[in-house]
Motif scaffolding. Structure first.
Motif, PDB file in Angstrom:
ATOM      1  N   HIS A 286      18.562 -45.708 -60.778  1.00 53.13           N
ATOM      2  CA  HIS A 286      19.036 -46.948 -61.116  1.00 53.13           C
ATOM      3  C   HIS A 286      19.798 -47.556 -60.188  1.00 53.13           C
ATOM      4  O   HIS A 286      20.987 -47.516 -59.763  1.00 53.13           O
ATOM      5  CB  HIS A 286      19.555 -46.992 -63.048  1.00 53.13           C
ATOM      6  N   PRO A 287      20.410 -48.982 -60.202  1.00 55.25           N
ATOM      7  CA  PRO A 287      20.801 -50.052 -58.859  1.00 55.25           C
ATOM      8  C   PRO A 287      22.641 -49.565 -59.409  1.00 55.25           C
ATOM      9  O   PRO A 287      22.894 -49.855 -58.435  1.00 55.25           O
ATOM     10  CB  PRO A 287      20.121 -51.507 -59.168  1.00 55.25           C
ATOM     11  N   LYS A 288      22.937 -49.158 -60.247  1.00 51.64           N
ATOM     12  CA  LYS A 288      24.359 -49.343 -60.749  1.00 51.64           C
ATOM     13  C   LYS A 288      24.461 -48.165 -60.539  1.00 51.64           C
ATOM     14  O   LYS A 288      25.923 -48.594 -59.649  1.00 51.64           O
ATOM     15  CB  LYS A 288      23.686 -48.832 -62.491  1.00 51.64           C
ATOM     16  N   TYR A 289      23.802 -47.448 -60.069  1.00 55.62           N
ATOM     17  CA  TYR A 289      24.435 -46.660 -59.308  1.00 55.62           C
ATOM     18  C   TYR A 289      24.498 -46.263 -57.507  1.00 55.62           C
ATOM     19  O   TYR A 289      25.437 -45.461 -57.808  1.00 55.62           O
ATOM     20  CB  TYR A 289      23.807 -45.196 -59.497  1.00 55.62           C
ATOM     21  N   VAL A 290      23.728 -46.632 -57.232  1.00 54.51           N
ATOM     22  CA  VAL A 290      23.640 -47.333 -55.538  1.00 54.51           C
ATOM     23  C   VAL A 290      25.038 -48.337 -55.375  1.00 54.51           C
ATOM     24  O   VAL A 290      25.272 -48.486 -54.714  1.00 54.51           O
ATOM     25  CB  VAL A 290      21.944 -48.257 -55.854  1.00 54.51           C
ATOM     26  N   ILE A 291      25.294 -49.131 -56.352  1.00 51.02           N
ATOM     27  CA  ILE A 291      26.232 -50.239 -56.265  1.00 51.02           C
ATOM     28  C   ILE A 291      27.376 -49.776 -55.844  1.00 51.02           C
ATOM     29  O   ILE A 291      28.721 -49.744 -54.805  1.00 51.02           O
ATOM     30  CB  ILE A 291      26.369 -51.453 -57.888  1.00 51.02           C
ATOM     31  N   VAL A 292      27.118 -48.259 -56.873  1.00 48.18           N
ATOM     32  CA  VAL A 292      29.243 -47.113 -57.175  1.00 48.18           C
ATOM     33  C   VAL A 292      28.788 -46.686 -55.956  1.00 48.18           C
ATOM     34  O   VAL A 292      30.436 -46.802 -54.521  1.00 48.18           O
ATOM     35  CB  VAL A 292      29.295 -46.199 -58.128  1.00 48.18           C
ATOM     36  N   HIS A 293      28.055 -45.709 -55.487  1.00 44.44           N
ATOM     37  CA  HIS A 293      28.113 -45.206 -53.723  1.00 44.44           C
ATOM     38  C   HIS A 293      28.386 -46.567 -53.292  1.00 44.44           C
ATOM     39  O   HIS A 293      29.005 -46.180 -51.731  1.00 44.44           O
ATOM     40  CB  HIS A 293      26.253 -44.883 -54.167  1.00 44.44           C
ATOM     41  N   GLY A 294      27.677 -47.499 -52.959  1.00 39.87           N
ATOM     42  CA  GLY A 294      27.646 -48.462 -51.926  1.00 39.87           C
ATOM     43  C   GLY A 294      30.023 -49.067 -51.368  1.00 39.87           C
ATOM     44  O   GLY A 294      30.006 -49.114 -50.390  1.00 39.87           O
ATOM     45  N   ALA A 295      29.870 -49.484 -53.037  1.00 45.78           N
ATOM     46  CA  ALA A 295      31.316 -49.303 -53.091  1.00 45.78           C
ATOM     47  C   ALA A 295      32.022 -48.603 -52.776  1.00 45.78           C
ATOM     48  O   ALA A 295      33.311 -48.686 -51.343  1.00 45.78           O
ATOM     49  CB  ALA A 295      31.737 -50.089 -54.340  1.00 45.78           C
ATOM     50  N   LEU A 296      31.989 -47.147 -53.098  1.00 47.97           N
ATOM     51  CA  LEU A 296      33.160 -45.995 -51.932  1.00 47.97           C
ATOM     52  C   LEU A 296      32.264 -46.123 -50.477  1.00 47.97           C
ATOM     53  O   LEU A 296      33.565 -45.452 -50.139  1.00 47.97           O
ATOM     54  CB  LEU A 296      32.371 -45.006 -53.403  1.00 47.97           C
ATOM     55  N   LEU A 297      31.413 -46.467 -50.162  1.00 47.95           N
ATOM     56  CA  LEU A 297      31.096 -46.346 -48.137  1.00 47.95           C
ATOM     57  C   LEU A 297      32.071 -47.912 -47.928  1.00 47.95           C
ATOM     58  O   LEU A 297      32.815 -47.829 -46.564  1.00 47.95           O
ATOM     59  CB  LEU A 297      29.676 -46.714 -48.373  1.00 47.95           C
ATOM     60  N   ILE A 298      32.182 -48.928 -48.373  1.00 50.44           N
ATOM     61  CA  ILE A 298      32.618 -50.025 -48.182  1.00 50.44           C
ATOM     62  C   ILE A 298      34.513 -49.742 -48.450  1.00 50.44           C
ATOM     63  O   ILE A 298      35.143 -49.874 -47.452  1.00 50.44           O
ATOM     64  CB  ILE A 298      32.285 -51.038 -48.643  1.00 50.44           C
ATOM     65  N   MET A 299      34.684 -49.336 -49.487  1.00 53.84           N
ATOM     66  CA  MET A 299      36.091 -48.194 -49.317  1.00 53.84           C
ATOM     67  C   MET A 299      36.504 -47.686 -47.835  1.00 53.84           C
ATOM     68  O   MET A 299      37.663 -48.008 -47.746  1.00 53.84           O
ATOM     69  CB  MET A 299      36.397 -48.161 -50.654  1.00 53.84           C
ATOM     70  N   ALA A 300      35.789 -46.676 -47.864  1.00 46.36           N
ATOM     71  CA  ALA A 300      36.316 -45.488 -47.102  1.00 46.36           C
ATOM     72  C   ALA A 300      36.443 -46.428 -45.402  1.00 46.36           C
ATOM     73  O   ALA A 300      36.962 -45.581 -44.496  1.00 46.36           O
ATOM     74  CB  ALA A 300      34.838 -44.363 -46.641  1.00 46.36           C
ATOM     75  N   SER A 301      34.911 -46.965 -45.005  1.00 44.53           N
ATOM     76  CA  SER A 301      34.840 -48.087 -44.111  1.00 44.53           C
ATOM     77  C   SER A 301      35.958 -48.525 -43.792  1.00 44.53           C
ATOM     78  O   SER A 301      37.163 -48.340 -42.792  1.00 44.53           O
ATOM     79  CB  SER A 301      34.127 -48.810 -43.935  1.00 44.53           C
ATOM     80  N   HIS A 302      36.708 -49.294 -44.742  1.00 45.48           N
ATOM     81  CA  HIS A 302      38.333 -50.455 -44.340  1.00 45.48           C
ATOM     82  C   HIS A 302      39.367 -48.679 -44.186  1.00 45.48           C
ATOM     83  O   HIS A 302      40.843 -49.417 -43.404  1.00 45.48           O
ATOM     84  CB  HIS A 302      38.416 -50.929 -45.445  1.00 45.48           C
ATOM     85  N   VAL A 303      39.322 -47.769 -44.951  1.00 44.92           N
ATOM     86  CA  VAL A 303      40.342 -47.010 -44.728  1.00 44.92           C
ATOM     87  C   VAL A 303      40.168 -46.663 -43.111  1.00 44.92           C
ATOM     88  O   VAL A 303      41.540 -45.796 -42.420  1.00 44.92           O
ATOM     89  CB  VAL A 303      40.460 -45.695 -45.618  1.00 44.92           C
ATOM     90  N   LEU A 304      39.329 -46.709 -42.871  1.00 41.58           N
ATOM     91  CA  LEU A 304      39.260 -45.702 -41.394  1.00 41.58           C
ATOM     92  C   LEU A 304      38.718 -47.004 -39.914  1.00 41.58           C
ATOM     93  O   LEU A 304      39.709 -46.128 -38.750  1.00 41.58           O
ATOM     94  CB  LEU A 304      37.686 -45.638 -41.113  1.00 41.58           C
ATOM     95  N   ILE A 305      38.795 -47.785 -40.271  1.00 42.50           N
ATOM     96  CA  ILE A 305      38.542 -49.383 -38.782  1.00 42.50           C
ATOM     97  C   ILE A 305      39.931 -49.766 -38.825  1.00 42.50           C
ATOM     98  O   ILE A 305      40.425 -49.643 -37.179  1.00 42.50           O
ATOM     99  CB  ILE A 305      37.624 -50.308 -39.675  1.00 42.50           C
ATOM    100  N   GLY A 306      40.705 -49.915 -39.527  1.00 37.53           N
ATOM    101  CA  GLY A 306      42.216 -49.987 -39.191  1.00 37.53           C
ATOM    102  C   GLY A 306      43.204 -49.483 -38.679  1.00 37.53           C
ATOM    103  O   GLY A 306      43.689 -49.932 -37.192  1.00 37.53           O
TER     104      GLY A 306
END
Length: 417
Positions: free
Chosen positions: A297-317
């Motif tokens: 279901h797309p709702k679960y994909v949205i959650v996984h995508g948001a978690l990946l974006i959170m992790a990305s900003h932790v690492l890039i800075g």
């Protein structure tokens, strides 16, 4: 949820047993070219425009707003396109949008010859506004045509075209950086602009006519529009998710190049670094689409995508709560995770909004596709406006690391919602 499972099973049976027709292949061919070059327009200036603007005396806040004004215009006019698209015809709107974007991109390439800080920024804003009018027309019409021409595999087809957009994001910064070093500021914009104009001139002959392309009776649009579907909680989630993902993407478009200056990379090298997000986006988008067509279901994909974006900003800075300075290999990992997260969120949001609207009684026809397309494009534009605009301000006032908490917190909001 039951309605979604029923739709998914039906969609899987159809998608597995139906071959694309000649008409569908021709539509995919035209859209592939349009998506490719439109993505190049979006991404090619990121490695060198901030530095060029600073040479003209512009601040990060000013050139961040130049990135952002494009999306503000898209946000304001997307609902208009979405409501009246079926009246005028998706094919006509699509072609007009591609042509306008191409002309605007071509003229943007001559801004380096403008003398004076104020005139440079003013003309940058003006041309970007016209470019936005064309881009919004193209995007809204494209989503409508996809939903109408590929009813049995909407998620897979949409994700496949998003892959082409990702390829454009990959090519754009590298192509822009290479052409900039060879031919200066004008070369990247002239080349991509002429490619888009060529696509627009060929569209009347290459893109087939039909119900999803031509204008029709718009009586069914009376009584509902973007605000009607936004009353549904699932559509609200999709809208917030679109905003979050594109807000994050826009933030990086205005701030990543200044953040990387500490490593003394060339324009071409910066362009290659931007490829990391584009490549991971292009690879992951069709995978997410296939998963949603068959299993998830797309709702679960949205959650996984948001978690990946959170992790990305932790690492890039990296994030300011980490006790060490910027580490380039870790930033690269963050950019890869960012692309995968964006791919998940972008595809899932459109599919969730469309299918939940149908499941809640809205008519399964081109009018609904137009309204959902307008909603999707509008919140996409809102994110791409706020991301670079606030990103430029935060870069000026707080620096990259502290400023990156803004897209990080936005992703937290989506996960919590």
């Amino acid at each position: 949820m039951g309605a979604w499972k029923t739709f998914s099973k039906s969609c899987c049976r159809c998608a597995c047993t139906t071959r694309f027709t000649r008409r569908q292949w021709m539509t995919l061919f035209v859209f592939s070219l349009a998506y490719l070059f439109s993505a190049c327009v979006t991404s090619l200036q990121a490695p060198f425009y901030p530095a060029e603007a600073e040479r003209k005396g512009a601040s990060a806040t000013e050139y961040g707003l130049v990135f952002g004004i494009f999306q503000l215009v898209c946000f304001l006019i997307s609902p208009v396109y979405g409501k009246y698209l079926n009246k005028f015809g998706a094919k006509k709107i699509f072609n007009m949008g591609i042509f306008t974007s191409g002309i605007s991109c071509f003229f943007f390439g001559f801004l380096d010859r403008v003398e004076g800080h104020f005139l440079f920024i003013f003309l940058s804003f003006l041309i970007r506004i016209f470019e936005a009018i064309g881009s919004t027309a193209f995007v809204t019409a494209a989503f409508t045509i996809i939903a109408g021409e590929f009813p049995d595999s909407v998620a897979t087809t949409f994700a496949s075209l998003e892959t082409l957009y990702g390829v454009g994001l990959i090519i754009g910064p590298s192509l822009g950086g290479a052409l900039y070093e060879v031919g200066g500021f004008t070369a990247p914009f002239a080349f991509v602009g002429l490619c888009l104009i060529s696509v627009a001139l060929s569209t009347p002959w290459l893109l087939p006519n039909g119900k999803s392309m031509d204008g029709g009776d718009c009586k069914d649009t009376e009584g509902f529009g973007i605000f009607s579907i936004l009353k549904l909680p699932a559509v609200q989630l999709a809208a917030v998710n679109i905003w979050m993902a594109t807000n994050s993407l826009g933030f990086l478009s205005a701030t990543l190049e200044p953040h990387l200056r500490q490593f003394n990379f060339s324009v071409l090298e910066v362009g290659l670094i931007f490829m990391l997000t584009g490549a991971s986006y292009a690879i992951s988008a069709p995978i997410w689409g296939k998963l949603m067509d068959k299993w998830i279901h797309p709702k679960y994909v949205i959650v996984h995508g948001a978690l990946l974006i959170m992790a990305s900003h932790v690492l890039i800075g990296p994030a300011p709560f980490l006790p060490f300075e910027t580490y380039f290999p870790m930033s690269c990992i963050g950019l890869i995770l960012h692309g995968i997260g964006i791919g998940a969120c972008q595809v899932a949001a459109f599919i969730l909004a469309l299918k939940e609207s149908i499941a809640n009684g809205f008519p399964d026809n081109l009018n609904l596709y137009s309204v959902v397309s307008g909603m999707w494009a509008s919140f996409l534009a809102l994110g791409l406006f706020m991301g670079p605009s606030l990103g430029g301000v935060l870069l000026d006032q707080a620096g990259y690391r502290l400023g990156s908490l803004y897209p990080f917190i936005a992703a937290v909001v989506v996960v919590c919602k």
